[in-house]
Design an enzyme around this catalytic site. Structure first.
Site, PDB file in Angstrom:
ATOM      1  N   TYR A 198     -12.477  -1.658  -4.141  1.00 44.23           N
ATOM      2  CA  TYR A 198     -12.947  -1.815  -2.874  1.00 44.23           C
ATOM      3  C   TYR A 198     -14.652  -1.886  -2.730  1.00 44.23           C
ATOM      4  O   TYR A 198     -15.092  -1.389  -1.883  1.00 44.23           O
ATOM      5  CB  TYR A 198     -12.312  -0.939  -1.720  1.00 44.23           C
ATOM      6  CG  TYR A 198     -10.708  -1.500  -1.398  1.00 44.23           C
ATOM      7  CD1 TYR A 198     -10.739  -2.378  -0.445  1.00 44.23           C
ATOM      8  CD2 TYR A 198     -10.040  -0.613  -1.545  1.00 44.23           C
ATOM      9  CE1 TYR A 198      -9.565  -2.597   0.133  1.00 44.23           C
ATOM     10  CE2 TYR A 198      -8.727  -0.843  -1.150  1.00 44.23           C
ATOM     11  CZ  TYR A 198      -8.428  -1.937  -0.351  1.00 44.23           C
ATOM     12  OH  TYR A 198      -7.272  -2.286   0.107  1.00 44.23           O
TER      13      TYR A 198
ATOM     14  N   HIS B  44      -2.209  -5.312   1.594  1.00 45.78           N
ATOM     15  CA  HIS B  44      -3.315  -6.049   1.330  1.00 45.78           C
ATOM     16  C   HIS B  44      -3.308  -7.440   0.945  1.00 45.78           C
ATOM     17  O   HIS B  44      -2.060  -7.740   0.238  1.00 45.78           O
ATOM     18  CB  HIS B  44      -4.330  -5.153   0.203  1.00 45.78           C
ATOM     19  CG  HIS B  44      -5.241  -5.859  -0.340  1.00 45.78           C
ATOM     20  ND1 HIS B  44      -6.730  -6.077   0.202  1.00 45.78           N
ATOM     21  CD2 HIS B  44      -5.528  -6.882  -1.474  1.00 45.78           C
ATOM     22  CE1 HIS B  44      -7.515  -6.879  -0.628  1.00 45.78           C
ATOM     23  NE2 HIS B  44      -6.922  -7.271  -1.334  1.00 45.78           N
TER      24      HIS B  44
ATOM     25  N   LYS C 234       0.951  -1.261   0.009  1.00 45.23           N
ATOM     26  CA  LYS C 234       0.052  -0.106   0.214  1.00 45.23           C
ATOM     27  C   LYS C 234       0.896   1.248   0.065  1.00 45.23           C
ATOM     28  O   LYS C 234       2.050   1.070   0.239  1.00 45.23           O
ATOM     29  CB  LYS C 234      -0.858  -0.034   1.178  1.00 45.23           C
ATOM     30  CG  LYS C 234      -1.948  -1.307   1.190  1.00 45.23           C
ATOM     31  CD  LYS C 234      -2.849  -1.245   2.293  1.00 45.23           C
ATOM     32  CE  LYS C 234      -3.890  -2.144   2.317  1.00 45.23           C
ATOM     33  NZ  LYS C 234      -5.073  -1.926   3.428  1.00 45.23           N
TER      34      LYS C 234
ATOM     35  N   GLU D 112      -9.445 -10.222  -8.242  1.00 45.47           N
ATOM     36  CA  GLU D 112      -8.536  -9.153  -7.645  1.00 45.47           C
ATOM     37  C   GLU D 112      -7.313  -9.292  -8.880  1.00 45.47           C
ATOM     38  O   GLU D 112      -6.828  -8.062  -9.196  1.00 45.47           O
ATOM     39  CB  GLU D 112      -8.102  -9.261  -6.430  1.00 45.47           C
ATOM     40  CG  GLU D 112      -9.423  -8.707  -5.256  1.00 45.47           C
ATOM     41  CD  GLU D 112      -9.011  -8.845  -3.987  1.00 45.47           C
ATOM     42  OE1 GLU D 112      -7.801  -9.380  -3.778  1.00 45.47           O
ATOM     43  OE2 GLU D 112      -9.867  -8.662  -3.251  1.00 45.47           O
TER      44      GLU D 112
ATOM     45  N   ASN E  96      -2.040  -0.053   6.726  1.00 43.87           N
ATOM     46  CA  ASN E  96      -1.609  -1.092   7.472  1.00 43.87           C
ATOM     47  C   ASN E  96      -0.691  -1.886   6.381  1.00 43.87           C
ATOM     48  O   ASN E  96      -0.431  -3.100   6.532  1.00 43.87           O
ATOM     49  CB  ASN E  96      -2.620  -2.150   7.810  1.00 43.87           C
ATOM     50  CG  ASN E  96      -3.622  -2.212   6.857  1.00 43.87           C
ATOM     51  OD1 ASN E  96      -3.575  -2.108   5.575  1.00 43.87           O
ATOM     52  ND2 ASN E  96      -4.667  -3.095   7.261  1.00 43.87           N
TER      53      ASN E  96
HETATM   54  P1  GDP Z   1      -8.266  -6.968   5.575  1.00 45.62           P
HETATM   55  O1  GDP Z   1      -8.641  -8.114   4.746  1.00 45.62           O
HETATM   56  O2  GDP Z   1      -7.523  -7.398   6.715  1.00 45.62           O
HETATM   57  O3  GDP Z   1      -7.373  -6.120   4.625  1.00 45.62           O
HETATM   58  O4  GDP Z   1      -9.341  -6.181   6.333  1.00 45.62           O
HETATM   59  P2  GDP Z   1     -10.917  -5.571   5.814  1.00 45.62           P
HETATM   60  O5  GDP Z   1     -11.243  -6.431   4.752  1.00 45.62           O
HETATM   61  O6  GDP Z   1     -11.681  -5.687   7.041  1.00 45.62           O
HETATM   62  O7  GDP Z   1     -10.661  -4.247   5.560  1.00 45.62           O
HETATM   63  C1  GDP Z   1     -10.123  -3.776   4.321  1.00 45.62           C
HETATM   64  C2  GDP Z   1      -9.107  -2.492   4.575  1.00 45.62           C
HETATM   65  O8  GDP Z   1      -9.850  -1.554   4.991  1.00 45.62           O
HETATM   66  C3  GDP Z   1      -8.100  -2.867   5.669  1.00 45.62           C
HETATM   67  O9  GDP Z   1      -6.983  -3.266   5.146  1.00 45.62           O
HETATM   68  C4  GDP Z   1      -7.928  -1.478   6.081  1.00 45.62           C
HETATM   69  O10 GDP Z   1      -6.916  -0.745   5.155  1.00 45.62           O
HETATM   70  C5  GDP Z   1      -9.061  -0.739   5.934  1.00 45.62           C
HETATM   71  N1  GDP Z   1      -9.869  -0.574   7.070  1.00 45.62           N
HETATM   72  C6  GDP Z   1     -10.420  -1.604   7.985  1.00 45.62           C
HETATM   73  N2  GDP Z   1     -11.015  -1.081   8.790  1.00 45.62           N
HETATM   74  C7  GDP Z   1     -10.845   0.315   9.027  1.00 45.62           C
HETATM   75  C8  GDP Z   1     -11.299   1.302   9.824  1.00 45.62           C
HETATM   76  O11 GDP Z   1     -11.986   1.060  10.813  1.00 45.62           O
HETATM   77  N3  GDP Z   1     -10.828   2.457   9.476  1.00 45.62           N
HETATM   78  C9  GDP Z   1     -10.037   2.872   8.136  1.00 45.62           C
HETATM   79  N4  GDP Z   1      -9.672   3.991   8.170  1.00 45.62           N
HETATM   80  N5  GDP Z   1      -9.717   1.779   7.407  1.00 45.62           N
HETATM   81  C10 GDP Z   1      -9.999   0.439   7.728  1.00 45.62           C
END
Ligand code: GDP
Length: 142
Positions: free
Chosen positions: A54, A120, A14, A131, A117
């Site tokens: 997304y 992805h 990222k 994807e 973070n």
């Molecule tokens: P992943 O599969 O571990 O990447 O997690 P998710 O599918 O739940 O979320 C996708 C991405 O959205 C995450 O990797 C984070 O970058 C972002 N994200 C998830 N939760 C939050 C949040 O509460 N706040 C913000 N700003 N970004 C979030």
């Protein structure tokens, strides 16, 4: 490619990690983890491209923040091969929130916050195939 998708996953380094100069170190973690890089390129998504990627999260409150961040700078997109690639890559990435990620994971070492973070990874073989095809043409998978 369909006959091989069980061994493939999709990853992104990222913008926080690319701009922080962590690309090389993360690629080292990928190869040390036993993944074969089948596709790799540097891209800079438009907001619309990030929103398309997304789309599954479009109703979530963090969607604008997420898509703005993902289009804020360059990313490295990856097609990775390993037996059980989807789970293996998610295990190496660690938990979504770097503060909760296990020691030794990429997000623990390189992630700054829940939103920013570092990496992805696809969450299923089906989504990995979707994807990969969102970012790579067949000729770009070697
Ligand atoms: P992943 O599969 O571990 O990447 O997690 P998710 O599918 O739940 O979320 C996708 C991405 O959205 C995450 O990797 C984070 O970058 C972002 N994200 C998830 N939760 C939050 C949040 O509460 N706040 C913000 N700003 N970004 C979030």
């Amino acid at each position: 490619m369909s006959e091989q998708t069980g061994n493939l996953t999709f990853g992104i380094i990222k913008p926080d990690a690319v701009c922080g100069g962590k690309t090389g170190a993360i690629i080292q973690r990928v190869t040390d983890g036993g993944f074969k890089v089948r596709g790799m390129k540097l891209i800079h998504m438009t907001l619309q491209e990030a929103e398309g990627f997304y789309a599954v999260h479009r109703e979530r409150p963090f969607f604008p923040e997420l898509t703005t961040f993902m289009s804020s700078g360059p990313c490295v997109v990856l097609t990775l091969e390993k037996d059980g690639a989807v789970k293996a890559w998610r295990d190496l990435m660690g938990a979504t929130d770097p503060a909760k990620a296990d020691e030794g994971t990429i997000r623990k070492e390189f992630g700054g916050s829940l939103g920013e973070n570092a990496v992805h990874g696809s969450d299923s073989e089906e989504n990995a195939a979707i994807e990969i095809s969102y970012f790579f043409s067949r000729l770009e998978i070697v």
